[in-house]
Motif scaffolding. Structure first.
Motif, PDB file in Angstrom:
ATOM      1  N   LEU A 182      -4.552  17.773 -12.901  1.00 12.10           N
ATOM      2  CA  LEU A 182      -5.988  18.008 -13.074  1.00 12.10           C
ATOM      3  C   LEU A 182      -6.331  19.476 -12.907  1.00 12.10           C
ATOM      4  N   GLN A 183      -5.675  20.155 -11.948  1.00 13.33           N
ATOM      5  CA  GLN A 183      -5.939  21.564 -11.722  1.00 13.33           C
ATOM      6  C   GLN A 183      -5.449  22.401 -12.897  1.00 13.33           C
ATOM      7  N   ASP A 184      -4.279  22.060 -13.455  1.00  9.42           N
ATOM      8  CA  ASP A 184      -3.751  22.799 -14.621  1.00  9.42           C
ATOM      9  C   ASP A 184      -4.669  22.646 -15.812  1.00  9.42           C
ATOM     10  N   LYS A 185      -5.186  21.421 -16.031  1.00  6.70           N
ATOM     11  CA  LYS A 185      -6.088  21.201 -17.163  1.00  6.70           C
ATOM     12  C   LYS A 185      -7.390  21.962 -16.984  1.00  6.70           C
ATOM     13  N   LEU A 186      -7.886  22.016 -15.748  1.00  7.11           N
ATOM     14  CA  LEU A 186      -9.119  22.773 -15.500  1.00  7.11           C
ATOM     15  C   LEU A 186      -8.919  24.260 -15.769  1.00  7.11           C
ATOM     16  N   GLU A 187      -7.804  24.808 -15.310  1.00  5.61           N
ATOM     17  CA  GLU A 187      -7.543  26.232 -15.542  1.00  5.61           C
ATOM     18  C   GLU A 187      -7.382  26.530 -17.025  1.00  5.61           C
ATOM     19  N   ALA A 188      -6.688  25.656 -17.751  1.00  3.89           N
ATOM     20  CA  ALA A 188      -6.526  25.881 -19.194  1.00  3.89           C
ATOM     21  C   ALA A 188      -7.859  25.797 -19.916  1.00  3.89           C
ATOM     22  N   TRP A 189      -8.727  24.829 -19.465  1.00  3.34           N
ATOM     23  CA  TRP A 189     -10.053  24.708 -20.112  1.00  3.34           C
ATOM     24  C   TRP A 189     -10.918  25.922 -19.818  1.00  3.34           C
ATOM     25  N   TYR A 190     -10.757  26.445 -18.607  1.00  2.00           N
ATOM     26  CA  TYR A 190     -11.557  27.608 -18.237  1.00  2.00           C
ATOM     27  C   TYR A 190     -11.155  28.845 -19.064  1.00  2.00           C
ATOM     28  N   LYS A 191      -9.874  28.986 -19.348  1.00  2.00           N
ATOM     29  CA  LYS A 191      -9.411  30.133 -20.137  1.00  2.00           C
ATOM     30  C   LYS A 191      -9.888  30.075 -21.584  1.00  2.00           C
ATOM     31  N   ASP A 192      -9.944  28.856 -22.130  1.00  2.00           N
ATOM     32  CA  ASP A 192     -10.278  28.706 -23.558  1.00  2.00           C
ATOM     33  C   ASP A 192     -11.696  28.197 -23.779  1.00  2.00           C
ATOM     34  N   GLU A 220     -11.906  11.097 -17.416  1.00  2.00           N
ATOM     35  CA  GLU A 220     -11.045   9.922 -17.474  1.00  2.00           C
ATOM     36  C   GLU A 220      -9.908  10.047 -16.475  1.00  2.00           C
ATOM     37  N   LEU A 221      -9.311  11.226 -16.370  1.00  2.00           N
ATOM     38  CA  LEU A 221      -8.244  11.416 -15.412  1.00  2.00           C
ATOM     39  C   LEU A 221      -8.737  11.229 -13.986  1.00  2.00           C
ATOM     40  N   THR A 222      -9.962  11.749 -13.725  1.00  2.00           N
ATOM     41  CA  THR A 222     -10.536  11.612 -12.383  1.00  2.00           C
ATOM     42  C   THR A 222     -10.791  10.146 -12.061  1.00  2.00           C
ATOM     43  N   SER A 223     -11.314   9.409 -13.043  1.00  2.00           N
ATOM     44  CA  SER A 223     -11.592   7.981 -12.813  1.00  2.00           C
ATOM     45  C   SER A 223     -10.312   7.212 -12.544  1.00  2.00           C
ATOM     46  N   LYS A 224      -9.218   7.578 -13.249  1.00  2.00           N
ATOM     47  CA  LYS A 224      -7.943   6.911 -12.996  1.00  2.00           C
ATOM     48  C   LYS A 224      -7.479   7.184 -11.579  1.00  2.00           C
ATOM     49  N   ILE A 225      -7.634   8.426 -11.146  1.00  2.00           N
ATOM     50  CA  ILE A 225      -7.222   8.757  -9.780  1.00  2.00           C
ATOM     51  C   ILE A 225      -8.095   8.005  -8.775  1.00  2.00           C
ATOM     52  N   GLN A 226      -9.380   7.966  -9.060  1.00  2.00           N
ATOM     53  CA  GLN A 226     -10.276   7.232  -8.147  1.00  2.00           C
ATOM     54  C   GLN A 226      -9.933   5.747  -8.119  1.00  2.00           C
ATOM     55  N   PRO A 285      -1.190  13.778  -9.519  1.00  2.00           N
ATOM     56  CA  PRO A 285      -2.275  13.873 -10.525  1.00  2.00           C
ATOM     57  C   PRO A 285      -3.203  15.042 -10.282  1.00  2.00           C
ATOM     58  N   TYR A 286      -3.363  15.469  -9.053  1.00  2.00           N
ATOM     59  CA  TYR A 286      -4.300  16.555  -8.801  1.00  2.00           C
ATOM     60  C   TYR A 286      -3.773  17.892  -9.319  1.00  2.00           C
ATOM     61  N   SER A 287      -2.470  18.087  -9.275  1.00  2.00           N
ATOM     62  CA  SER A 287      -1.921  19.321  -9.858  1.00  2.00           C
ATOM     63  C   SER A 287      -2.098  19.327 -11.366  1.00  2.00           C
ATOM     64  N   MET A 320       0.826  -1.206   0.000  1.00  2.00           N
ATOM     65  CA  MET A 320       0.000   0.000   0.000  1.00  2.00           C
ATOM     66  C   MET A 320       0.857   1.251   0.000  1.00  2.00           C
ATOM     67  N   ALA A 321       1.929   1.204   0.748  1.00  2.00           N
ATOM     68  CA  ALA A 321       2.811   2.377   0.823  1.00  2.00           C
ATOM     69  C   ALA A 321       3.431   2.686  -0.526  1.00  2.00           C
ATOM     70  N   ASP A 322       3.754   1.625  -1.298  1.00  2.00           N
ATOM     71  CA  ASP A 322       4.351   1.878  -2.632  1.00  2.00           C
ATOM     72  C   ASP A 322       3.340   2.508  -3.561  1.00  2.00           C
ATOM     73  N   THR A 323       2.075   2.022  -3.481  1.00  2.00           N
ATOM     74  CA  THR A 323       1.034   2.610  -4.345  1.00  2.00           C
ATOM     75  C   THR A 323       0.787   4.056  -3.980  1.00  2.00           C
ATOM     76  N   LEU A 324       0.774   4.340  -2.709  1.00  3.04           N
ATOM     77  CA  LEU A 324       0.569   5.729  -2.266  1.00  3.04           C
ATOM     78  C   LEU A 324       1.741   6.619  -2.669  1.00  3.04           C
ATOM     79  N   ARG A 325       2.991   6.051  -2.590  1.00  2.00           N
ATOM     80  CA  ARG A 325       4.162   6.843  -2.988  1.00  2.00           C
ATOM     81  C   ARG A 325       4.119   7.188  -4.475  1.00  2.00           C
ATOM     82  N   ARG A 326       3.709   6.202  -5.296  1.00  2.00           N
ATOM     83  CA  ARG A 326       3.621   6.490  -6.741  1.00  2.00           C
ATOM     84  C   ARG A 326       2.560   7.530  -7.019  1.00  2.00           C
ATOM     85  N   LEU A 327       1.479   7.482  -6.291  1.00  4.74           N
ATOM     86  CA  LEU A 327       0.422   8.487  -6.485  1.00  4.74           C
ATOM     87  C   LEU A 327       0.900   9.866  -6.088  1.00  4.74           C
ATOM     88  N   VAL A 328       1.683   9.942  -5.014  1.00  4.00           N
ATOM     89  CA  VAL A 328       2.200  11.240  -4.577  1.00  4.00           C
ATOM     90  C   VAL A 328       3.205  11.778  -5.576  1.00  4.00           C
TER      91      VAL A 328
END
Length: 490
Positions: free
Chosen positions: A17-27, A45-51, A13-15, A1-9
């Motif tokens: 996701l945040q960059d993509k949201l800001e870029a979509w909002y601008k355009d 799709e990105l959210t589902s992968k994170i989930q 992915p949330y940063s 579990m610790a290895d999976t959490l380390r790879r996620l950190v």
């Protein structure tokens, strides 16, 4: 579990996701409807992968807690959320989207495998090159070691050879000294032999001359004792023949032009060759030019003196036997013109070199001998001697350092100061016919020339008052000129 959490950190992915949201909002207002939908699907799709990663971590965490740990948390938080929100969000994901995601994942895995294979092949090639380079380096090291060994052996041999060579050099030097002594001895003997041959030749010439004179006197004696007075009477009544021009008079104009041409060639060719020869030993161009100028002046002085002595001997010889229609003086000059090869030019060359050796106006470095320009001096003496047979004879203009520059006699050299009125030194003398300049000389004008000339010497160039007296050889040992008068030439 610790290895999976380390790879996620680490993937953060949330940063993303945040960059993509800001870029979509601008355009958002710029994009079309399809483009906005594609952006939204990408975010889902990105959210589902994170989930999916979070559910994996949730499953692993629940397994680590056992059968009963975490049950209350799942009941109070996860199950109500699944009942209200996740089921709705999950129903919006179609089967095609899942398949496309799987296909993309497969394609990316294939590319990753290809890149890894390429990378492995490149690494193998690099390793092969590295191994070959190491082998070459080892071979070069071995060659270097062999070369070092050979160098050491060569050094040892060279040291031994050097010792032997030094002994040979000393032996050769001693032999060279002995050979030089022998050469000097042979030279002295050869000089004596030349003197003996010259004296024998002179004596032979004098004997032939006396024989011819004896023959002429005997013929006169026979004529005077002849009983028939007819020849004397016919001679006395015969009309006086008119004087015919001699060879010297007939060729005077052509010899005049030839002498001027030879003097010009002496300046343009032989002078430059001698100047180049002297510049190998003397760096100062002014000293070289002074040496050549004084050589020409001394050559004319020596040639004129030799001409006067030669002419006196010829006049003395012809005076007792001359019976021609021309005057005695014309006969003397004609004989000299016909026999210019009897001029002992080597004696004049030696006199010129001796005069230059004691001349205070030129330097004399120990590594230079004026015999180097003996060919130049010899040609100047020959030209000067031949010029004395002209009527009037050609001579050099009087010149002295520090004199007033004259455009009639000289032209300035290229390195002169053209506003300076005085001559610093002369490069070439002017040629005179009587008082008329027929060939200009060359001079260098500089300011302060009078002071420089006084610092060098107070006597003019043509003056020999500063030189010690030179002993000239008597006429019998100086030149064999008049003795070659034979009865056929007379």
């Amino acid at each position: 579990m610790a290895d999976t959490l380390r790879r996620l950190v680490n993937s953060s992915p949330y940063s993303v996701l945040q960059d993509k949201l800001e870029a979509w909002y601008k355009d958002y207002h710029v994009f079309s409807c399809d483009q906005n939908l594609n952006r939204c699907c990408e975010l889902v799709e990105l959210t589902s992968k994170i989930q999916g990663q979070l559910f994996t971590i949730l499953n692993l965490t629940a397994q680590e807690g056992g059968h009963y740990s975490g049950v209350d948390t799942l009941k109070s938080r996860l199950l109500p959320w699944l009942g209200s929100c996740f089921t709705i969000a999950a129903s919006s994901v179609s089967t095609d989207t899942s398949l496309s995601l799987i296909q993309e994942s497969v394609e990316k895995d294939r590319k990753i495998r290809e890149l890894s294979s390429f990378h492995e092949s490149d690494m193998l090639k690099i390793e092969d090159r590295l191994s070959s380079t190491r082998m070459e380096l080892d071979s070069v090291k071995h060659e270097l070691a062999d070369t070092q060994i050979e160098l050491d052996s060569t050094k040892n041999k060279s040291a031994t050879t050097l010792l032997a060579t030094e002994d040979e050099i000393l032996h050769l030097k001693s032999e060279l000294r002995v050979a030089q002594d022998q050469v000097d001895l042979y030279k002295r003997k050869l000089d004596k032999l030349d003197d003996y041959e010259r004296q024998v030749r002179i004596l032979r010439d004098e004997v032939s001359f006396l024989t011819a004179e004896k023959t002429v006197l005997q013929e006169r004696l026979v004529r005077s004792r002849s009983p028939s007075p007819l020849p004397r009477r016919s001679r006395s009544v015969s009309p006086v023949r008119g004087e015919s021009p001699t060879r010297a008079q007939l060729t005077s104009s052509s010899r005049h032009a030839r002498m001027i041409s030879r003097f010009s060639d002496l300046y343009a060719t032989e002078r430059l060759d001698s100047q180049s020869l002297l510049r190998r030993y003397i760096d100062d161009l002014e000293t070289v030019q002074r040496i050549l100028f004084i050589a020409v002046v001394e050559s004319f002085q020596a040639a004129k003196l030799a001409y006067r002595q030669f002419k006196g001997r010829v006049r003395k010889t012809l005076s007792s036997t001359h019976t021609g229609p021309e005057s005695l003086e014309d006969a003397v000059v004609d004989y000299i013109v016909r026999n210019l090869d009897l001029y002992d030019v080597q004696t004049s060359v030696n006199d010129v070199i001796n005069a230059m050796n004691v001349n205070p106006r030129i330097s004399f470095p120990p590594e230079v001998d004026f015999v180097l320009i003996s060919s130049f001096i010899r040609e100047a003496c020959r030209i000067a001697f031949a010029m004395q047979t002209l009527d009037p004879p050609l001579d050099l203009a009087f010149s002295s350092d520090g004199e007033l520059y004259s455009d009639v006699k000289y032209r300035r050299s290229f390195d002169s100061e053209f506003t300076a009125p005085l001559v610093a030194f002369h490069v070439w003398p002017a040629l005179l016919e009587g008082d008329i300049v027929i060939l200009k000389g060359e001079a260098v004008t500089r300011r302060g020339a009078l002071w420089r000339s006084r610092s060098r010497s107070s006597s003019p160039v043509r003056s020999r008052s500063g030189s010690p007296s030179r002993t000239f050889m008597p006429s019998r040992s100086r030149s064999p000129s008049p003795g070659l008068l034979s009865s056929s030439r007379l």
